[in-house]
Write a protein that holds these residues in place. Sequence first.
Motif, PDB file in Angstrom:
ATOM      1  N   GLY A  88      68.616  21.559  20.781  1.00  9.83           N
ATOM      2  CA  GLY A  88      69.070  22.447  19.705  1.00  9.83           C
ATOM      3  C   GLY A  88      70.383  21.977  19.118  1.00  9.83           C
ATOM      4  N   ARG A 121      72.388  28.620  14.801  1.00 11.66           N
ATOM      5  CA  ARG A 121      71.415  27.537  15.001  1.00 11.66           C
ATOM      6  C   ARG A 121      71.242  26.784  13.682  1.00 11.66           C
ATOM      7  N   ALA A 122      71.123  25.459  13.753  1.00  8.77           N
ATOM      8  CA  ALA A 122      70.979  24.636  12.555  1.00  8.77           C
ATOM      9  C   ALA A 122      69.701  23.812  12.653  1.00  8.77           C
ATOM     10  N   ALA A 123      69.113  23.525  11.507  1.00  9.87           N
ATOM     11  CA  ALA A 123      67.860  22.765  11.471  1.00  9.87           C
ATOM     12  C   ALA A 123      68.096  21.260  11.529  1.00  9.87           C
ATOM     13  N   GLU A 124      69.206  20.802  10.970  1.00 14.30           N
ATOM     14  CA  GLU A 124      69.515  19.377  10.960  1.00 14.30           C
ATOM     15  C   GLU A 124      70.941  19.184  11.455  1.00 14.30           C
ATOM     16  N   TRP A 159      73.725  23.479  16.981  1.00 13.08           N
ATOM     17  CA  TRP A 159      74.452  24.715  16.685  1.00 13.08           C
ATOM     18  C   TRP A 159      75.666  24.392  15.853  1.00 13.08           C
TER      19      TRP A 159
END
Length: 133
Positions: free
Chosen positions: A127, A75-78, A129
């Motif tokens: 989300g 999972r990535a925030a940006e 990814w």
Amino acid sequence: MSGMGEVLAREALGLVGVPFRLHGRSVETGVDCVGLVALATWRAGHRGEAPDRYALRGGKLEQFEAWLKAAGLCRAAEMRIGDIVLVQAGMRQFHLMVFAGAGFVHAHAGLRQVVAMPGESPWPVLGVWRLPG
């Protein structure tokens, strides 16, 4: 930007024009959104598994997130080039796209092929990814 992300974006862009086929996993016979992501990541050197039992509608967000995690994605925030973006394309209808920088690559069921779509996502992003590394 990660080198792997750029490779993934390039592989996804190379699939533009491939026919749409539900549960498809090949250039010759077609792909859906899951197949597009699977094929592009495999071509980029990632060996994650892709689910094969799902419907176009009626899924659960938790199930899609579990599949992405099981495929070895993080999972990535940006959002960065080459990221896999999970969106809600309709009521209980989830869809995957690859961020290519100036837009997204995705398997468009209505147009019956993989397309490059410029600009921002027209659907809510649930989300982001990323391939590990």
